[in-house]
Scaffold this motif. Structure first.
Motif, short mmCIF file in Angstrom:
data_model
loop_
_atom_site.label_atom_id
_atom_site.label_comp_id
_atom_site.label_asym_id
_atom_site.label_seq_id
_atom_site.Cartn_x
_atom_site.Cartn_y
_atom_site.Cartn_z
N SER A 221 -69.19 -18.37 -49.02
CA SER A 221 -68.76 -19.18 -47.89
C SER A 221 -68.98 -18.48 -46.55
O SER A 221 -68.61 -17.32 -46.38
N GLU A 222 -69.58 -19.22 -45.61
CA GLU A 222 -69.75 -18.70 -44.24
C GLU A 222 -68.39 -18.42 -43.62
O GLU A 222 -68.23 -17.45 -42.88
N LYS A 223 -67.43 -19.25 -43.95
CA LYS A 223 -66.06 -19.08 -43.42
C LYS A 223 -65.47 -17.76 -43.90
O LYS A 223 -64.87 -17.01 -43.12
N THR A 224 -65.67 -17.45 -45.16
CA THR A 224 -65.17 -16.18 -45.71
C THR A 224 -65.88 -15.00 -45.07
O THR A 224 -65.24 -14.01 -44.69
N LYS A 225 -67.19 -15.09 -44.94
CA LYS A 225 -67.95 -13.99 -44.31
C LYS A 225 -67.49 -13.76 -42.88
O LYS A 225 -67.31 -12.62 -42.46
N ARG B 152 -65.72 -10.35 -41.37
CA ARG B 152 -66.24 -9.67 -40.17
C ARG B 152 -65.15 -9.50 -39.12
O ARG B 152 -65.00 -8.43 -38.52
N GLN B 153 -64.37 -10.56 -38.90
CA GLN B 153 -63.29 -10.50 -37.91
C GLN B 153 -62.23 -9.49 -38.33
O GLN B 153 -61.70 -8.76 -37.49
N SER B 154 -61.91 -9.44 -39.61
CA SER B 154 -60.91 -8.47 -40.10
C SER B 154 -61.40 -7.04 -39.90
O SER B 154 -60.62 -6.17 -39.51
N ILE B 155 -62.68 -6.79 -40.15
CA ILE B 155 -63.24 -5.45 -39.94
C ILE B 155 -63.19 -5.09 -38.46
O ILE B 155 -62.84 -3.96 -38.10
N GLU B 156 -63.50 -6.04 -37.60
CA GLU B 156 -63.46 -5.79 -36.15
C GLU B 156 -62.05 -5.44 -35.66
O GLU B 156 -61.89 -4.68 -34.72
N LYS B 157 -61.03 -5.99 -36.32
CA LYS B 157 -59.64 -5.68 -35.95
C LYS B 157 -59.25 -4.26 -36.36
O LYS B 157 -58.23 -3.75 -35.92
N ASN B 158 -60.05 -3.69 -37.26
CA ASN B 158 -59.84 -2.31 -37.68
C ASN B 158 -58.49 -2.08 -38.37
O ASN B 158 -57.85 -1.04 -38.20
N LYS B 159 -58.04 -3.08 -39.12
CA LYS B 159 -56.79 -3.02 -39.87
C LYS B 159 -57.10 -3.28 -41.33
O LYS B 159 -58.06 -3.99 -41.66
#
Length: 187
Positions: free
Chosen positions: A131-135, A139-146
């Protein structure tokens, strides 16, 4: 009279022998020295044996991660992270998400060798039904660095799709330098 549940391996072996073979075999053996054991105990032994192998494997993986931690001066609490996460595969990537190490569970789960996975991003496991939504969420979670958990639709080397739960943890010294993912196949 012997309880049939408590048959020894010798009893099983000799039960299929001809009488003449059995008599010849029994003359050289003092059966009082042998203790019978329930066949069920073999299952218990094997369960314990595999649990010990699994614990040993997890300890070796923790030791490998701790070796990386010393090299990169990571400040994470790895013993807690390993204790809190159930996983099949472990993946460590650099900050750009290029794989620098995977455990043998990764190969068992995906079919890809360790050497094949090195220097690739985990995206090579994704495919048509990912899913593009999952990807985007990952990506957003990695950018948050948490640290985060998510489920992604991946593909094994043979093309078989599977759902993979990933728990990604940023690895840091003064700043995040790498990421570690605890992964397991889910139904």
């Amino acid at each position: 009279m012997k309880n049939p549940i408590y048959m020894s391996c010798l009893d099983i072996y000799t039960s299929n022998s001809k009488t003449s073979q059995l008599e010849k075999f029994q003359t050289g053996i003092e059966t009082e020295k042998f203790k019978t054991m329930p066949l069920m105990s073999w299952d218990i032994f094997m369960t314990d044996y595999y649990q010990r192998i699994e614990a040993s494997q997890k300890q070796m993986e923790l030791d490998q991660v701790l070796s990386f931690a010393r090299k990169f001066k990571w400040k994470n609490d790895f013993k807690s992270a390993f204790a809190e996460n159930d996983y099949e595969a472990l993946v460590i990537t650099d900050k750009d998400q290029n794989i620098i190490w995977v455990n043998s569970g990764f190969t068992q789960m995906t079919g890809y060798s360790k050497s094949f996975a090195l220097n690739k991003t985990p995206r090579f496991l994704q495919g048509e039904k990912t899913s593009e939504k999952t990807k985007r969420r990952i990506r957003q979670s990695i950018e948050k660095n948490k640290p985060f958990r998510d489920i992604v639709f991946n593909y094994k080397k043979d093309g078989t799709p599977y759902k993979c739960e990933v728990h990604v943890i940023p690895l840091y010294n003064e700043h995040t330098t790498h990421y570690m993912a605890f992964e397991r196949q889910v139904v």
